[in-house]
Design a protein around this motif. Structure first.
Motif, PDB file in Angstrom:
ATOM      1  N   ARG A   1       0.833  -1.218   0.000  1.00  0.00           N
ATOM      2  CA  ARG A   1       0.000   0.000   0.000  1.00  0.00           C
ATOM      3  C   ARG A   1       0.870   1.272   0.000  1.00  0.00           C
ATOM      4  O   ARG A   1       0.672   2.206   0.781  1.00  0.00           O
ATOM      5  CB  ARG A   1      -0.967  -0.007   1.206  1.00  0.00           C
ATOM      6  CG  ARG A   1      -1.966  -1.141   1.117  1.00  0.00           C
ATOM      7  CD  ARG A   1      -2.896  -1.252   2.323  1.00  0.00           C
ATOM      8  NE  ARG A   1      -3.641  -0.045   2.640  1.00  0.00           N
ATOM      9  CZ  ARG A   1      -4.731   0.369   2.023  1.00  0.00           C
ATOM     10  NH1 ARG A   1      -5.228  -0.326   1.003  1.00  0.00           N
ATOM     11  NH2 ARG A   1      -5.340   1.471   2.402  1.00  0.00           N
TER      12      ARG A   1
ATOM     13  N   GLN B   1      -0.891   4.696  -0.708  1.00  0.00           N
ATOM     14  CA  GLN B   1      -1.730   5.063   0.437  1.00  0.00           C
ATOM     15  C   GLN B   1      -0.860   5.541   1.607  1.00  0.00           C
ATOM     16  O   GLN B   1      -1.218   6.494   2.311  1.00  0.00           O
ATOM     17  CB  GLN B   1      -2.579   3.846   0.874  1.00  0.00           C
ATOM     18  CG  GLN B   1      -3.549   3.344  -0.186  1.00  0.00           C
ATOM     19  CD  GLN B   1      -2.931   2.298  -1.133  1.00  0.00           C
ATOM     20  OE1 GLN B   1      -1.711   2.245  -1.313  1.00  0.00           O
ATOM     21  NE2 GLN B   1      -3.780   1.495  -1.753  1.00  0.00           N
TER      22      GLN B   1
ATOM     23  N   ARG C   1       0.309   8.993   0.879  1.00  0.00           N
ATOM     24  CA  ARG C   1      -0.778   9.974   1.120  1.00  0.00           C
ATOM     25  C   ARG C   1      -0.942  10.234   2.623  1.00  0.00           C
ATOM     26  O   ARG C   1      -1.224  11.353   3.048  1.00  0.00           O
ATOM     27  CB  ARG C   1      -2.090   9.468   0.510  1.00  0.00           C
ATOM     28  CG  ARG C   1      -2.129   9.592  -1.003  1.00  0.00           C
ATOM     29  CD  ARG C   1      -3.554   9.542  -1.540  1.00  0.00           C
ATOM     30  NE  ARG C   1      -4.145   8.218  -1.454  1.00  0.00           N
ATOM     31  CZ  ARG C   1      -3.998   7.267  -2.381  1.00  0.00           C
ATOM     32  NH1 ARG C   1      -3.271   7.482  -3.443  1.00  0.00           N
ATOM     33  NH2 ARG C   1      -4.601   6.106  -2.228  1.00  0.00           N
ATOM     34  N   HIS C   2      -0.761   9.190   3.425  1.00  0.00           N
ATOM     35  CA  HIS C   2      -0.849   9.312   4.884  1.00  0.00           C
ATOM     36  C   HIS C   2       0.138  10.383   5.378  1.00  0.00           C
ATOM     37  O   HIS C   2      -0.208  11.235   6.205  1.00  0.00           O
ATOM     38  CB  HIS C   2      -0.527   7.945   5.500  1.00  0.00           C
ATOM     39  CG  HIS C   2      -0.698   7.844   6.970  1.00  0.00           C
ATOM     40  ND1 HIS C   2      -1.922   7.659   7.566  1.00  0.00           N
ATOM     41  CD2 HIS C   2       0.220   7.901   7.984  1.00  0.00           C
ATOM     42  CE1 HIS C   2      -1.765   7.599   8.878  1.00  0.00           C
ATOM     43  NE2 HIS C   2      -0.471   7.748   9.147  1.00  0.00           N
TER      44      HIS C   2
ATOM     45  N   THR D   1       0.388  -3.737   6.804  1.00  0.00           N
ATOM     46  CA  THR D   1      -0.104  -4.213   5.500  1.00  0.00           C
ATOM     47  C   THR D   1       0.217  -5.694   5.330  1.00  0.00           C
ATOM     48  O   THR D   1       0.903  -6.303   6.153  1.00  0.00           O
ATOM     49  CB  THR D   1       0.594  -3.462   4.348  1.00  0.00           C
ATOM     50  OG1 THR D   1       1.979  -3.863   4.313  1.00  0.00           O
ATOM     51  CG2 THR D   1       0.493  -1.955   4.513  1.00  0.00           C
TER      52      THR D   1
ATOM     53  N   SER E   1     -14.200  -4.309  -4.426  1.00  0.00           N
ATOM     54  CA  SER E   1     -15.175  -3.651  -3.534  1.00  0.00           C
ATOM     55  C   SER E   1     -15.641  -4.597  -2.443  1.00  0.00           C
ATOM     56  O   SER E   1     -15.849  -4.185  -1.292  1.00  0.00           O
ATOM     57  CB  SER E   1     -16.422  -3.209  -4.303  1.00  0.00           C
ATOM     58  OG  SER E   1     -16.090  -2.517  -5.443  1.00  0.00           O
TER      59      SER E   1
ATOM     60  N   ALA F   1      -6.186  -6.722  -3.225  1.00  0.00           N
ATOM     61  CA  ALA F   1      -5.745  -5.489  -3.895  1.00  0.00           C
ATOM     62  C   ALA F   1      -5.423  -5.770  -5.353  1.00  0.00           C
ATOM     63  O   ALA F   1      -5.292  -6.934  -5.765  1.00  0.00           O
ATOM     64  CB  ALA F   1      -4.499  -4.943  -3.193  1.00  0.00           C
TER      65      ALA F   1
ATOM     66  N   ALA G   1     -12.142   5.181  -7.560  1.00  0.00           N
ATOM     67  CA  ALA G   1     -12.631   5.424  -6.196  1.00  0.00           C
ATOM     68  C   ALA G   1     -12.142   4.369  -5.200  1.00  0.00           C
ATOM     69  O   ALA G   1     -12.212   4.584  -3.988  1.00  0.00           O
ATOM     70  CB  ALA G   1     -14.161   5.460  -6.206  1.00  0.00           C
ATOM     71  N   LEU G   2     -11.631   3.257  -5.689  1.00  0.00           N
ATOM     72  CA  LEU G   2     -11.274   2.162  -4.778  1.00  0.00           C
ATOM     73  C   LEU G   2      -9.926   2.401  -4.103  1.00  0.00           C
ATOM     74  O   LEU G   2      -8.930   2.685  -4.762  1.00  0.00           O
ATOM     75  CB  LEU G   2     -11.206   0.846  -5.554  1.00  0.00           C
ATOM     76  CG  LEU G   2     -12.556   0.224  -5.923  1.00  0.00           C
ATOM     77  CD1 LEU G   2     -12.356  -0.909  -6.917  1.00  0.00           C
ATOM     78  CD2 LEU G   2     -13.251  -0.289  -4.659  1.00  0.00           C
ATOM     79  N   ASP G   3      -9.892   2.218  -2.790  1.00  0.00           N
ATOM     80  CA  ASP G   3      -8.662   2.440  -2.024  1.00  0.00           C
ATOM     81  C   ASP G   3      -7.661   1.291  -2.200  1.00  0.00           C
ATOM     82  O   ASP G   3      -6.472   1.467  -1.974  1.00  0.00           O
ATOM     83  CB  ASP G   3      -9.032   2.607  -0.546  1.00  0.00           C
ATOM     84  CG  ASP G   3      -7.801   2.726   0.322  1.00  0.00           C
ATOM     85  OD1 ASP G   3      -7.028   3.674   0.100  1.00  0.00           O
ATOM     86  OD2 ASP G   3      -7.592   1.850   1.194  1.00  0.00           O
ATOM     87  N   ASN G   4      -8.156   0.123  -2.597  1.00  0.00           N
ATOM     88  CA  ASN G   4      -7.236  -1.025  -2.707  1.00  0.00           C
ATOM     89  C   ASN G   4      -6.789  -1.299  -4.142  1.00  0.00           C
ATOM     90  O   ASN G   4      -6.402  -2.417  -4.479  1.00  0.00           O
ATOM     91  CB  ASN G   4      -7.841  -2.287  -2.077  1.00  0.00           C
ATOM     92  CG  ASN G   4      -9.236  -2.596  -2.610  1.00  0.00           C
ATOM     93  OD1 ASN G   4      -9.818  -1.795  -3.334  1.00  0.00           O
ATOM     94  ND2 ASN G   4      -9.760  -3.747  -2.243  1.00  0.00           N
TER      95      ASN G   4
END
Ligand code: 8YV
Length: 320
Positions: A119, A122, A125-126, A140, A247, A253, A271-274
Motif C-alpha cells: 500500500r 496510500q 498519502r498518509h 499491511t 469492492s 488489492a 474510487a477504490l482504495d485497494n
C-alpha cells in the motif's frame, strides 16, 4: 524510380517520422483536414502502414483499402490493435517491437506488486496529508512466503519471474503450453493457477483468445489475500468483475497499468482504495521508447531495402 509510400496514422516519437522521411514518402493521416478524402487519394500507392499507438486500429477494413499494402510496422510488443491474422492470410507482413522493453515493463510489474501489497501510494498519502503525527500507517500484507502466478511466461513474464525470485517469491505459471526447460510449476488454466498462487501477474498478449481470461471465478480462486497485477492488456481482465471483487473483499488489492478502454478508466476503479493505478507506463522510459522507435524504423527500412522484416509477428507470411 517512384518513391516508397507509407501511411502514418497518428504522430509518434519525433525520430520515427524524421528518420523515415529521409527514405520514404510519409503520408501523415492525422494532419489531413479531410481524413477520408486523403485516405482515398493516397490509398492506391501506399505500401506500408506505420502504427504508433494502439488507439488507431489497423483492421481488415483499413488494410482492404490499400491494394499495394506489403507491411504494417507496429510500435509496441503487443499488436492486438493490428489484425495480424488477416494480414497473414493476405500476404501482408506485420512487425512489432519485442525484446527492447522487457526490463522496463518487468520493473513496473514488480513496482505494482510492491505498491499494491504494501500500500505504498496510500502510505505516501498518509504522510503528505499530515496524518502521521496522529497515528502510524496501518500494517499491511507482505510478500513474505508468497507465490507469484504468471499468466504468460514470455520474454516479459520471464523478466518478471527473475526479479520476483530475487524478492523471495516462488513462481508458477500458466500459458498455452507447458514450456520445455522451465522448472516453474505449470498450470493448464488460469483458474488452477489462481488457486495455487497469491499474486496473479498478467503478462500475456491481448486479443480475442485471451479476452477476460481473468474473470469473476478466477478472482474468487485468487482469494481474499490475493493481489492481481496487470501489465499486459486491459482486455485480459473482466474489469467489471475486478471492480466487484475489490469492492467486496473477494481479493485484497490490484495493481494495474492497463485498462479495457484506455485512456478511459472507470470512476468506480479510481474510487477504490485497494487499487494502485498507473496510466500505461510500463515501457514509458526514454530508453525503451527510443529503442522501440528505432526498431519500427529499422523494420521498415530493412523491408524497403529488400532485406525483409527484422521482427515479424508469428502470424505473418515472411520466410527468409
Ligand atoms: C506501449 C505496450 O505503450 O509494447 C506494448 O505492447 O503496451 C507499450 O509498450 C504501446 O504499445 C504504445 O502503443
Amino acid at each position: 524510380m517512384a518513391s516508397f509510400e507509407a501511411l502514418m496514422l497518428l504522430p509518434g516519437m519525433a525520430e520515427i517520422a524524421e528518420r523515415l522521411e529521409r527514405r520514404v514518402t510519409l503520408h501523415k493521416l492525422w494532419q489531413a483536414a479531410d481524413r477520408e478524402a486523403t485516405l482515398a487519394a493516397v490509398a492506391p500507392n501506399v505500401r506500408a502502414v506505420v502504427s504508433t499507438w494502439a488507439t488507431a486500429r489497423v483492421d481488415a477494413d483499413l488494410m482492404r483499402r490499400l491494394p499495394k499494402l506489403e507491411i504494417v510496422v507496429g510500435f509496441g510488443v503487443g499488436y492486438d490493435h493490428i489484425d495480424a491474422a488477416w494480414a497473414g492470410q493476405h500476404g501482408v507482413v506485420v512487425t512489432h517491437t519485442p525484446g527492447v522493453l522487457d526490463d522496463d515493463v518487468a520493473d513496473i510489474a514488480i513496482a505494482l506488486t510492491l505498491a499494491a501489497t504494501r500500500r505504498l501510494p496510500q502510505a505516501e498519502r498518509h504522510l503528505r496529508e499530515g496524518r502521521w503525527p496522529s497515528g502510524a500507517f496501518p500494517l499491511t500484507a507482505s510478500l513474505h512466503g508468497r507465490v507469484m502466478g504468471i499468466v504468460g511466461l514470455g520474454r516479459i513474464g520471464k523478466a518478471i519471474a527473475r526479479r520476483a525470485e530475487a524478492f523471495g517469491l516462488r513462481i508458477a505459471y500458466h500459458g498455452r503450453h507447458k514450456q520445455d526447460g522451465v522448472a516453474y510449476p505449470y498450470y493448464p488454466t488460469a483458474l488452477a493457477l489462481a488457486e495455487a498462487c497469491d499474486i496473479l501477474m498478467v503478462a500475456a498478449p491481448g486479443g480475442p483468445q485471451t479476452r477476460h481470461l481473468v474473470d469473476a471465478r478466477v478472482l474468487a480462486a485468487l482469494g481474499r489475500d490475493g493481489v492481481l497485477v496487470n501489465i499486459a492488456r486491459g482486455s485480459l481482465v473482466d474489469e467489471a468483475a475486478l471492480i466487484a471483487a475489490l469492492s467486496d473483499g473477494v481479493i485484497l488489492a490490484a495493481g494495474l497499468d492497463v485498462y479495457e478502454r484506455e485512456p478511459s478508466v472507470p470512476a468506480e476503479l479510481i474510487a477504490l482504495d485497494n487499487a494502485v493505478l498507473l496510466p500505461h507506463v510500463g515501457s514509458a522510459t526514454g530508453h525503451s521508447r527510443t529503442a522501440m522507435a528505432n526498431l519500427v524504423v529499422d523494420n521498415l527500412l530493412s523491408w524497403v531495402d529488400g532485406k525483409g522484416p527484422l521482427t515479424p509477428t508469428p502470424e505473418t507470411p515472411w520466410r527468409r
